[in-house]
Structures are given as structure tokens and as C-alpha cells.
Design a protein around this motif. Sequence first.
Motif, PDB file in Angstrom:
ATOM      1  N   PHE A  69       0.831  -1.189   0.000  1.00  0.00           N
ATOM      2  CA  PHE A  69       0.000   0.000   0.000  1.00  0.00           C
ATOM      3  C   PHE A  69       0.874   1.250   0.000  1.00  0.00           C
ATOM      4  O   PHE A  69       1.511   1.571   1.000  1.00  0.00           O
ATOM      5  N   LEU A  70       0.967   1.921  -1.135  1.00  0.00           N
ATOM      6  CA  LEU A  70       1.690   3.174  -1.299  1.00  0.00           C
ATOM      7  C   LEU A  70       3.083   3.137  -0.676  1.00  0.00           C
ATOM      8  O   LEU A  70       3.428   3.962   0.180  1.00  0.00           O
ATOM      9  N   PRO A  71       3.935   2.189  -1.086  1.00  0.00           N
ATOM     10  CA  PRO A  71       5.287   2.107  -0.524  1.00  0.00           C
ATOM     11  C   PRO A  71       6.158   3.242  -1.034  1.00  0.00           C
ATOM     12  O   PRO A  71       5.894   3.822  -2.102  1.00  0.00           O
ATOM     13  N   PRO A  72       7.232   3.591  -0.302  1.00  0.00           N
ATOM     14  CA  PRO A  72       8.175   4.593  -0.805  1.00  0.00           C
ATOM     15  C   PRO A  72       8.936   4.050  -2.006  1.00  0.00           C
ATOM     16  O   PRO A  72       8.957   2.831  -2.248  1.00  0.00           O
ATOM     17  N   ALA A  73       9.571   4.946  -2.746  1.00  0.00           N
ATOM     18  CA  ALA A  73      10.258   4.553  -3.985  1.00  0.00           C
ATOM     19  C   ALA A  73      11.284   3.457  -3.738  1.00  0.00           C
ATOM     20  O   ALA A  73      11.454   2.553  -4.559  1.00  0.00           O
ATOM     21  N   GLU A  74      11.973   3.529  -2.616  1.00  0.00           N
ATOM     22  CA  GLU A  74      13.037   2.554  -2.359  1.00  0.00           C
ATOM     23  C   GLU A  74      12.503   1.172  -1.996  1.00  0.00           C
ATOM     24  O   GLU A  74      13.271   0.210  -1.908  1.00  0.00           O
ATOM     25  N   ARG A  75      11.170   1.041  -1.821  1.00  0.00           N
ATOM     26  CA  ARG A  75      10.562  -0.263  -1.542  1.00  0.00           C
ATOM     27  C   ARG A  75       9.497  -0.609  -2.594  1.00  0.00           C
ATOM     28  O   ARG A  75       8.608  -1.414  -2.342  1.00  0.00           O
ATOM     29  N   ASP A  76       9.611  -0.042  -3.758  1.00  0.00           N
ATOM     30  CA  ASP A  76       8.645  -0.255  -4.834  1.00  0.00           C
ATOM     31  C   ASP A  76       8.713  -1.708  -5.308  1.00  0.00           C
ATOM     32  O   ASP A  76       9.726  -2.147  -5.845  1.00  0.00           O
ATOM     33  N   PRO A  77       7.627  -2.487  -5.154  1.00  0.00           N
ATOM     34  CA  PRO A  77       7.670  -3.906  -5.547  1.00  0.00           C
ATOM     35  C   PRO A  77       7.660  -4.130  -7.052  1.00  0.00           C
ATOM     36  O   PRO A  77       7.862  -5.257  -7.505  1.00  0.00           O
ATOM     37  N   LEU A  78       7.431  -3.068  -7.840  1.00  0.00           N
ATOM     38  CA  LEU A  78       7.414  -3.203  -9.298  1.00  0.00           C
ATOM     39  C   LEU A  78       8.668  -2.637  -9.952  1.00  0.00           C
ATOM     40  O   LEU A  78       8.807  -2.713 -11.177  1.00  0.00           O
ATOM     41  N   ALA A  79       9.564  -2.092  -9.174  1.00  0.00           N
ATOM     42  CA  ALA A  79      10.840  -1.604  -9.696  1.00  0.00           C
ATOM     43  C   ALA A  79      11.812  -2.770  -9.839  1.00  0.00           C
ATOM     44  O   ALA A  79      11.627  -3.826  -9.225  1.00  0.00           O
ATOM     45  N   PRO A  80      12.850  -2.623 -10.641  1.00  0.00           N
ATOM     46  CA  PRO A  80      13.864  -3.682 -10.716  1.00  0.00           C
ATOM     47  C   PRO A  80      14.514  -3.915  -9.351  1.00  0.00           C
ATOM     48  O   PRO A  80      14.713  -2.969  -8.574  1.00  0.00           O
ATOM     49  N   GLN A  81      14.829  -5.176  -9.066  1.00  0.00           N
ATOM     50  CA  GLN A  81      15.436  -5.512  -7.782  1.00  0.00           C
ATOM     51  C   GLN A  81      16.768  -4.795  -7.584  1.00  0.00           C
ATOM     52  O   GLN A  81      17.528  -4.570  -8.525  1.00  0.00           O
ATOM     53  N   THR A  82      17.023  -4.434  -6.315  1.00  0.00           N
ATOM     54  CA  THR A  82      18.322  -3.911  -5.892  1.00  0.00           C
ATOM     55  C   THR A  82      18.719  -4.657  -4.625  1.00  0.00           C
ATOM     56  O   THR A  82      17.902  -5.389  -4.048  1.00  0.00           O
ATOM     57  N   PRO A  83      19.946  -4.498  -4.147  1.00  0.00           N
ATOM     58  CA  PRO A  83      20.344  -5.187  -2.906  1.00  0.00           C
ATOM     59  C   PRO A  83      19.461  -4.842  -1.718  1.00  0.00           C
ATOM     60  O   PRO A  83      19.345  -5.632  -0.774  1.00  0.00           O
ATOM     61  N   THR A  84      18.816  -3.676  -1.735  1.00  0.00           N
ATOM     62  CA  THR A  84      17.977  -3.270  -0.610  1.00  0.00           C
ATOM     63  C   THR A  84      16.479  -3.350  -0.916  1.00  0.00           C
ATOM     64  O   THR A  84      15.654  -3.071  -0.050  1.00  0.00           O
ATOM     65  N   ASN A  85      16.129  -3.726  -2.127  1.00  0.00           N
ATOM     66  CA  ASN A  85      14.714  -3.812  -2.508  1.00  0.00           C
ATOM     67  C   ASN A  85      14.452  -5.129  -3.235  1.00  0.00           C
ATOM     68  O   ASN A  85      14.630  -5.230  -4.444  1.00  0.00           O
ATOM     69  N   PRO A  86      14.033  -6.165  -2.504  1.00  0.00           N
ATOM     70  CA  PRO A  86      13.766  -7.477  -3.124  1.00  0.00           C
ATOM     71  C   PRO A  86      12.424  -7.485  -3.844  1.00  0.00           C
ATOM     72  O   PRO A  86      11.486  -8.195  -3.457  1.00  0.00           O
TER      73      PRO A  86
END
Length: 381
Positions: A69-86
Motif C-alpha cells: 500500500f503506497l510504498p516509498p520509492a526505495e521499496r517499490d515492488p514493481l521496480a527492478p530488484q536492488t540489494p535493498t529492494n527485493p
Amino acid sequence: MGAGVVKRPTLLADGRELIYYDDPDTTLGPDRAVDARTLDARPATATMRRDVLTGDWVSIAAARQNRAFLPPAERDPLAPQTPTNPSEIPSRYDVAVFENKSPSFGPALATAHGSAPAAVDPPRDLDDLDAPGLGRTRTSVGRCEVVCFSPEHAGSFGTLSRTRARTVIEAWADRTAALSTLPGIQQVFPFENRGEAIGVTLPHPHGQIYAYPYITPRTAGLLRSIEREGDDLFARILEHERGGERMILEGEHWSAFVPFAARWPLEVHLLPHRHVADFAGTTDAERDELAGLYLRLLRGVDAVYDTPTPYIAAWHQAPVHAGRDSARLHLQLTSPRRAADKLKFLAGSEAAMGAWIGDIPPEASAARLREAVSTIPEVTA
């Protein structure tokens, strides 16, 4: 694929399908990262219940309560994975389509790698779904997919380039064809929800595709109208609107207009000029023109007011096995925005009785939309 789009299918860590659609001018290489997450088992497919008063089926999908529900950009579940955002997508992408983690409709059969169980009590056929009786249930067989238009955190279809819009249209056509072959599927529905006022829980530019085990109530009503009015209904509607005061945009292959009996303060229909049942049946020329014309329409909708307009962009397609010679592919774009700072809420008459009352005459809405669209140049890039 058409327009030089390249399709790259793979699987997520729990066995769900993920498909990359690369732009013809992509800067991405052919390789994609493996989804190395450790994920919980996929939830059992939801159960749907028949409303005996209306005959409608209602899917009870409790797993959706846990969606982001309205996550911040660094926790966006539809963005490409990063070491801090699975997130859900392991690699950088142009357009990506994947099976929803918490779907309203799930697999009929046990899936690859044992990631989803077989449906316990799937619908037998349409006659089974239409049978009478109290307390009737069936497993909510079907498919729910997320269509990511861009790797960026914010935006919508209208903010895409023409090339990217064309890639999304190619993905819609490809997924419509694929989903129509799945066991038990009766109708495929691509759509985009835009704006928090509509209930959007992720600002990431994306849409969805639902594949239903039944013909939806809206489409069932359309088929009854076609039976009453004649198989050439859409051709006659288009002839009636073209050149009239409700017309918004007209191209070689598509026309956009405010419908004669618009329910919403802002409502636009977009139709192909020839009969075509769904996106899979459109030609390259129709898809090419749609990319630019649809972008111009959406940007015009946003130009009506000083801030972006919330909307639902619903692409109605003919059922998989019925009405394909008469039910035409078309967009129904609706917004509850009736003024810069006012929304239309469905109150007693509309919500309870389905008896609509229009706030704005369709001709007045069309004039305002036409003026806004006229300020938007043809989209060439």
C-alpha cells in the motif's frame, strides 16, 4: 513480435511466470538476472460465491488484504530488484508482465515446480455457473497479471514514449492470445487504474490483466444488447458518432468520442473502425496508430485540469468463446472527477439501484475534452 518487440519469458522464485517485452530500440542486453529470493508458497486459489439474487459470481480473495500500500520509492515492488529492494522483477526492463502474487483468480491446474496447487472445485462450464441454488461455490479459476509499463517509480500510460506505448500494446495482444488458451478462461480484460482517488495502491506506472472463468456481468449485458439491437451495433454507433458534437479524436483506424448516454463526468469510448474482437486480432497498422492516438487522448484528459486526472481505462474485449463476430474491442475511459476539486461518488441511486444520474451533459464534457486534446500535439516520439 510485431514492431520489433522482443519477448523474453522466465520464472520467478516461486514459479510464477515473468515475461520481459523489450522495446525495438532497447539498450538492454539479452540476459536477465535470476530471481534468487526465498518466497513463501503461493496461496491457494481463492473461492468464488454465487449471489443468488443477481446471478453474479463474487471472488473471495482474502490474500489480497496483504498487498503493498503506497510504498516509498526505495521499496517499490514493481521496480527492478536492488540489494535493498527485493522486488518482484529481478532485472532492469522496458515492459514486464508477471503473475500477481495475491490474485483474485488463480490456476486451474497444478503449476510447474509445484508452486501452485490444482483448483479444488473449478467451474465445469458456463451452464454450471448459471445453474440455480443457494450457497453455490466454485474455485476462482483464472489468472491475474501485472503489466509494468516502465521501470520508473511514478507515471502512467500517458507519460510513456510512443515507442514504449507500442511495446505495451504488443504485450496486451500477446497476453490476450495466451490467456485465451488457458483452461476454463471465458474472458480477458486489460485495464489501468490511475490515481489514489480510484484506489490505486502503487504509484508505479502499471496496469493489470484479468482472465475470468465466466463472462463478466458488463459483457453479458452487452451481448443481450447486441441480440436486441443487431450484430452491427458497434458499426452503427461509430457511424452515429463520427463527425458529431461528441467526437474527440479520429484517425485512420480508431475514433474516440464521449458516448451518448455517458454515466461519468468524464467518459470516453475509443473504437477501432473495423470489427475486431480483441487485441490479438488487431493489425500492426492499428497498433501503430493506437500508440500515438491513445497517448494524445490521455494527455488531453490530463490537460482538462491543472493536476492529473484519476481514471479507469477499461479495455473491453469479446469473450473467448461467444459473441466474437459482434462484440467489438473498445476502450471505456471513465473518471469520477466532475470539477477541479470535486469527485462524483456513487450514492444511493447508482450504487444500490444501478440507476445512474449524469452530472454533466455528454456534449458539454465532449467540448471541454476536445478543447484540451487540441492543445496536445500529435505524439511522434
